[in-house]
Scaffold this active site. Structure first.
Site, PDB file in Angstrom:
ATOM      1  N   ARG A 105       0.882  -1.183   0.000  1.00 34.75           N
ATOM      2  CA  ARG A 105       0.000   0.000   0.000  1.00 34.75           C
ATOM      3  C   ARG A 105       0.909   1.219   0.000  1.00 34.75           C
ATOM      4  O   ARG A 105       1.724   1.403   0.899  1.00 34.75           O
ATOM      5  CB  ARG A 105      -0.901  -0.008   1.233  1.00 34.75           C
ATOM      6  CG  ARG A 105      -1.616   1.306   1.452  1.00 34.75           C
ATOM      7  CD  ARG A 105      -2.753   1.213   2.430  1.00 34.75           C
ATOM      8  NE  ARG A 105      -3.882   0.529   1.828  1.00 34.75           N
ATOM      9  CZ  ARG A 105      -5.122   0.568   2.326  1.00 34.75           C
ATOM     10  NH1 ARG A 105      -5.380   1.247   3.425  1.00 34.75           N
ATOM     11  NH2 ARG A 105      -6.107  -0.078   1.735  1.00 34.75           N
ATOM     12  N   HIS A 132      -7.199   0.727  -6.655  1.00 32.08           N
ATOM     13  CA  HIS A 132      -7.366  -0.187  -5.514  1.00 32.08           C
ATOM     14  C   HIS A 132      -7.976  -1.496  -6.066  1.00 32.08           C
ATOM     15  O   HIS A 132      -9.146  -1.802  -5.847  1.00 32.08           O
ATOM     16  CB  HIS A 132      -8.300   0.478  -4.491  1.00 32.08           C
ATOM     17  CG  HIS A 132      -8.261  -0.136  -3.121  1.00 32.08           C
ATOM     18  ND1 HIS A 132      -7.442  -1.198  -2.789  1.00 32.08           N
ATOM     19  CD2 HIS A 132      -8.946   0.188  -1.985  1.00 32.08           C
ATOM     20  CE1 HIS A 132      -7.642  -1.497  -1.506  1.00 32.08           C
ATOM     21  NE2 HIS A 132      -8.538  -0.681  -1.002  1.00 32.08           N
ATOM     22  N   GLN A 135      -9.803  -4.150  -3.829  1.00 36.31           N
ATOM     23  CA  GLN A 135     -11.123  -3.713  -3.366  1.00 36.31           C
ATOM     24  C   GLN A 135     -12.172  -3.858  -4.470  1.00 36.31           C
ATOM     25  O   GLN A 135     -13.280  -4.340  -4.234  1.00 36.31           O
ATOM     26  CB  GLN A 135     -11.044  -2.249  -2.922  1.00 36.31           C
ATOM     27  CG  GLN A 135     -12.366  -1.669  -2.459  1.00 36.31           C
ATOM     28  CD  GLN A 135     -12.823  -2.247  -1.127  1.00 36.31           C
ATOM     29  OE1 GLN A 135     -12.090  -2.209  -0.167  1.00 36.31           O
ATOM     30  NE2 GLN A 135     -14.033  -2.787  -1.084  1.00 36.31           N
ATOM     31  N   ASP A 238     -17.267   6.880  -1.939  1.00 36.49           N
ATOM     32  CA  ASP A 238     -16.048   6.724  -1.131  1.00 36.49           C
ATOM     33  C   ASP A 238     -15.833   8.052  -0.406  1.00 36.49           C
ATOM     34  O   ASP A 238     -16.522   9.041  -0.694  1.00 36.49           O
ATOM     35  CB  ASP A 238     -14.872   6.376  -2.073  1.00 36.49           C
ATOM     36  CG  ASP A 238     -13.583   6.064  -1.326  1.00 36.49           C
ATOM     37  OD1 ASP A 238     -13.653   5.795  -0.106  1.00 36.49           O
ATOM     38  OD2 ASP A 238     -12.506   6.107  -1.955  1.00 36.49           O
ATOM     39  N   CYS A 280     -16.464   1.015   0.258  1.00 35.39           N
ATOM     40  CA  CYS A 280     -15.246   0.237   0.566  1.00 35.39           C
ATOM     41  C   CYS A 280     -14.833   0.370   2.026  1.00 35.39           C
ATOM     42  O   CYS A 280     -14.093  -0.475   2.532  1.00 35.39           O
ATOM     43  CB  CYS A 280     -14.105   0.655  -0.357  1.00 35.39           C
ATOM     44  SG  CYS A 280     -13.579   2.360  -0.140  1.00 35.39           S
ATOM     45  N   ARG A 308     -13.386  -9.186   0.795  1.00 34.44           N
ATOM     46  CA  ARG A 308     -11.978  -8.891   0.525  1.00 34.44           C
ATOM     47  C   ARG A 308     -11.150 -10.156   0.769  1.00 34.44           C
ATOM     48  O   ARG A 308     -10.288 -10.520  -0.017  1.00 34.44           O
ATOM     49  CB  ARG A 308     -11.475  -7.778   1.460  1.00 34.44           C
ATOM     50  CG  ARG A 308     -12.084  -6.400   1.260  1.00 34.44           C
ATOM     51  CD  ARG A 308     -11.605  -5.750  -0.008  1.00 34.44           C
ATOM     52  NE  ARG A 308     -10.167  -5.656  -0.094  1.00 34.44           N
ATOM     53  CZ  ARG A 308      -9.427  -4.647   0.408  1.00 34.44           C
ATOM     54  NH1 ARG A 308     -10.016  -3.634   0.996  1.00 34.44           N
ATOM     55  NH2 ARG A 308      -8.112  -4.635   0.276  1.00 34.44           N
TER      56      ARG A 308
HETATM   57  N1  NVA Z   1     -10.057   6.628  -1.375  1.00 37.57           N
HETATM   58  C1  NVA Z   1      -9.720   6.101  -0.077  1.00 37.57           C
HETATM   59  C2  NVA Z   1      -9.934   4.628  -0.055  1.00 37.57           C
HETATM   60  C3  NVA Z   1      -9.683   4.007   1.288  1.00 37.57           C
HETATM   61  C4  NVA Z   1      -9.869   2.514   1.263  1.00 37.57           C
HETATM   62  C5  NVA Z   1      -8.283   6.451   0.263  1.00 37.57           C
HETATM   63  O1  NVA Z   1      -7.411   6.312  -0.607  1.00 37.57           O
HETATM   64  O2  NVA Z   1      -8.027   6.864   1.388  1.00 37.57           O
HETATM   65  N1   CP Z   2     -11.252  -0.532   2.094  1.00 35.40           N
HETATM   66  C1   CP Z   2      -9.998  -0.549   2.541  1.00 35.40           C
HETATM   67  O1   CP Z   2      -9.042  -0.701   1.784  1.00 35.40           O
HETATM   68  O2   CP Z   2      -9.897  -0.411   3.884  1.00 35.40           O
HETATM   69  P1   CP Z   2      -8.550  -0.213   4.708  1.00 35.40           P
HETATM   70  O3   CP Z   2      -8.039   1.178   4.397  1.00 35.40           O
HETATM   71  O4   CP Z   2      -8.969  -0.345   6.144  1.00 35.40           O
HETATM   72  O5   CP Z   2      -7.570  -1.239   4.306  1.00 35.40           O
END
Ligand code: NVA
Ligand code: CP
Length: 320
Positions: A105, A132, A135, A238, A280, A308
């Site tokens: 990540r 992502h 997801q 989101d 998500c 997931r």
């Molecule tokens: N768009 C959000 C998704 C979190 C799972 C982020 O990148 O923080």
């Molecule tokens: N949806 C998702 O990726 O959640 P986290 O940020 O908790 O991993």
């Protein structure tokens, strides 16, 4: 030359492979509920490198690796030399000698791509600023389960996955971020009807648009939330401010523009009685979705989180 495959974006898969993964996730989900185990990752050490916070991605991958007989090694970039400026390509070359695969990540898509060039084993994207993919696979698996009648233990599979997915109308509301981009990429491969209901001036990133076009993608953009909701099978959103953007001074203006795109009762009513709401998570209640809509559909949303685990296990079986 690296021979193993990555999942850096959904374009690392074919349409057929996505249907295969959904099918495999169904089996793994059922087997887990029956305590039936398979150990294709037996003896494998899989690294999890996280440069941003996570609840679902981290834990679902760790549990999935253990379920498949492997051994997860979690590494926050705060604790790695990476966090003190060691180049990503050096980190990749070192970890290549210890590990059998990695989930990352991070921030820029180019950063995960650079890591993957230097890491000789499979790399899975656990979220970047751009995409992502783990997801979005869980999301489409959840939609399939609900729309096929399999959700909640039903075993009513009458239609092929492809036939269910192709005929969907999916509407994404709010910020054009990694989730919106991921829907755009998935649409390019699976061909459902996708609308982005977003404020004036909110545009899909150039790279995302180019990649979608190259794969035959086509999506609509609407600035009218209610018109966009008509006959939707799936409505989704989101957060308005994603990880890494928190300190931006323009955020309050951005939120003001996004506020009208909140998913509320009017959207749900326009969409119709069989509509499914997905998120998500984590959710900001009464920002991108009202508390009441979120709670009404929360059973589906938490199933989406659970999924997931199952779809990522299918991905790891395929790649690792
Ligand atoms: N768009 C959000 C998704 C979190 C799972 C982020 O990148 O923080
Ligand atoms: N949806 C998702 O990726 O959640 P986290 O940020 O908790 O991993």
């Amino acid at each position: 030359m690296k021979e193993s495959r990555n999942l850096l974006s959904i374009y690392d898969l074919t349409e057929e492979e996505i249907y295969f993964l959904i099918d495999r996730a169904r089996v793994l989900k059922r087997n887990r509920s029956l305590n039936m185990t398979v150990c294709p990752l037996s003896g494998k050490k899989i690294g999890l490198i996280f440069e941003k916070s996570s609840t679902r991605t981290r834990v679902s991958f760790e549990v999935g690796i253990i379920d498949l007989g492997g051994y997860p090694i979690f590494m926050s970039s705060r604790d790695l030399q990476l966090g003190r400026g060691e180049p990503i390509k050096d980190t990749a070359r070192v970890l290549s000698r210890y590990l059998d695969g990695v989930v990352i990540r991070t921030y820029e898509q180019e950063r995960i791509e650079e890591f993957a060039r230097y890491f000789e084993k499979p790399v899975i994207n656990g979220l970047t600023d751009l995409y992502h993919p783990a997801q979005i696979l869980a999301d489409i698996f959840t939609v399939y389960e609900i729309k096929s009648g399999e959700y909640g233990g039903g075993n009513k599979r009458k239609k092929k996955i492809r036939d269910i997915v192709k005929n969907l109308k999916i509407v994404y509301f709010g910020d054009v971020n990694n989730m919106a981009n991921s829907w755009v990429s998935l649409q390019s491969l699976l061909g459902f009807n996708l609308t982005l209901a977003v404020p004036q001036g909110f545009k899909v990133d150039n790279r995302v648009e180019k990649e979608a076009k190259r794969h035959g993608g086509a999506f609509s953009v609407s600035h009218d939330k209610i018109a966009a909701s008509k006959d939707a099978d799936v409505i989704t959103t989101d957060v308005f401010i994603s990880m890494g953007q928190e300190g931006d001074t323009k955020n309050s203006r951005k939120i003001e523009k996004l506020k009208p795109f909140i998913i509320d009762d009017a959207v749900v009513k326009t969409a119709g009685k069989d509509v499914v709401f997905l998120h998500c998570l984590p959710v900001h209640r009464n920002e991108e979705v009202t508390e009441s809509v979120f709670e009404r559909f929360s059973e589906y949303v938490f199933e989406e989180s659970e999924n997931r685990l199952h779809i990522q296990k299918a991905v790891m079986e395929m790649l690792f």
